[in-house]
Design an enzyme around this catalytic site. Structure first.
Site, PDB file in Angstrom:
ATOM      1  N   MET A  99       0.841  -1.194   0.000  1.00  0.00           N
ATOM      2  CA  MET A  99       0.000   0.000   0.000  1.00  0.00           C
ATOM      3  C   MET A  99       0.877   1.246   0.000  1.00  0.00           C
ATOM      4  O   MET A  99       1.717   1.416   0.887  1.00  0.00           O
ATOM      5  CB  MET A  99      -0.894   0.015   1.250  1.00  0.00           C
ATOM      6  CG  MET A  99      -1.866  -1.146   1.325  1.00  0.00           C
ATOM      7  SD  MET A  99      -2.887  -1.079   2.821  1.00  0.00           S
ATOM      8  CE  MET A  99      -1.668  -1.595   4.057  1.00  0.00           C
ATOM      9  N   GLY A 187       1.421   4.064   4.815  1.00  0.00           N
ATOM     10  CA  GLY A 187       2.209   3.367   3.803  1.00  0.00           C
ATOM     11  C   GLY A 187       2.751   2.072   4.369  1.00  0.00           C
ATOM     12  O   GLY A 187       3.500   2.096   5.340  1.00  0.00           O
ATOM     13  N   SER A 188       2.375   0.946   3.821  1.00  0.00           N
ATOM     14  CA  SER A 188       2.669  -0.320   4.487  1.00  0.00           C
ATOM     15  C   SER A 188       2.346  -1.496   3.575  1.00  0.00           C
ATOM     16  O   SER A 188       2.259  -1.345   2.369  1.00  0.00           O
ATOM     17  CB  SER A 188       1.855  -0.401   5.781  1.00  0.00           C
ATOM     18  OG  SER A 188       0.526   0.063   5.548  1.00  0.00           O
ATOM     19  N   ARG A 189       2.115  -2.671   4.194  1.00  0.00           N
ATOM     20  CA  ARG A 189       1.905  -3.879   3.400  1.00  0.00           C
ATOM     21  C   ARG A 189       1.133  -4.907   4.207  1.00  0.00           C
ATOM     22  O   ARG A 189       1.218  -4.951   5.434  1.00  0.00           O
ATOM     23  CB  ARG A 189       3.269  -4.411   2.998  1.00  0.00           C
ATOM     24  CG  ARG A 189       3.327  -5.838   2.513  1.00  0.00           C
ATOM     25  CD  ARG A 189       4.739  -6.138   2.086  1.00  0.00           C
ATOM     26  NE  ARG A 189       5.094  -7.534   2.238  1.00  0.00           N
ATOM     27  CZ  ARG A 189       6.321  -8.006   2.120  1.00  0.00           C
ATOM     28  NH1 ARG A 189       7.323  -7.191   1.857  1.00  0.00           N
ATOM     29  NH2 ARG A 189       6.574  -9.287   2.271  1.00  0.00           N
TER      30      ARG A 189
END
Length: 230
Positions: A99, A187-189
């Site tokens: 993301m 902001g990540s995953r």
């Protein structure tokens, strides 16, 4: 659907205080300079947009595994689920959805079932698109047991900018497929570990919509799909 609903999305409650902070800073910036103030307006709008929480239409057929996050499929590879979940140490197919700061960051359950484990582990903040982010970064892991007894692990992973993982559920909670279970700032995953023998129906580079895009189908005998990029 009204035209307004196409552009103006509801905001998740987690974002209210951040938007308020951005708005207050913007007022201060206007006292200093109109140019800085309008930059603050833009950042406040972006903050609202970041915490948007649109309605999603989730496929309900049994056996479907739905994307838990908006973003791009960044990795598909075999990997052992996080040890803190207490799952077998057998490598499973891991599908990672990255993301960016422009994606919706509300996370949704990939399947319906009962939460059997929730485990938070502090860590580093490497770029979430990197492979080592799964093992080294701050993460929150959730195991969900489906009606047939099979389990799926979904892992929230902090990224280079993200500094706060939020999980709304605890052990014993029953989730519907596509139900909101957490979010990550900024902001990540998310990693999804598919049950053994399950072939993903997505490819690296594919765009995912949380609560709507199908990652895999447990009832299908279809193998992995090829792609054509234009």
């Amino acid at each position: 659907m009204r035209m307004r609903d196409t552009f103006i999305k509801p905001m998740h409650p987690e974002g209210r205080r951040f938007v308020a902070i951005f708005a207050v800073v913007t007022l201060v910036l206007f006292l200093i300079s109109d140019v800085l103030g309008w930059i603050g307006v833009g950042l406040t709008v972006w903050c609202y947009y970041f915490f948007r929480d649109p309605v999603r239409v989730t496929p309900q057929r049994e056996g479907l595994i739905i994307s838990p996050a908006d973003g791009i499929v960044s990795l598909i590879e075999p990997a052992v689920p996080p040890v803190e979940l207490g799952l077998p140490d057998t490598p499973l197919t891991r599908v990672s959805v990255f993301m960016s700061v422009f994606n919706c960051h509300v996370n949704r359950a990939p399947v319906a079932g009962r939460v059997t484990a929730v485990a938070y582990r502090p860590g580093k903040f490497f770029n979430a698109s990197l492979d080592k982010a799964s093992s080294d970064n701050e993460r929150n892991s959730v195991a969900i047991e489906m009606a047939d007894g099979r389990q799926i692990a979904v892992v929230q992973i902090a990224g280079l900018v993200a500094r706060r993982i939020v999980c709304f559920v605890g052990t014993g909670r029953h989730l519907a497929a596509g139900e909101r279970f957490g979010l990550i700032r900024f902001g990540s995953r998310l990693d999804v570990y598919l049950p053994e023998g399950t072939a993903p129906l997505v490819s690296v580079g594919q765009t995912m919509i949380a609560g709507e895009s199908i990652i895999a189908d447990l009832a299908s005998t279809e193998g992995g799909r090829g792609i054509r990029a234009d």
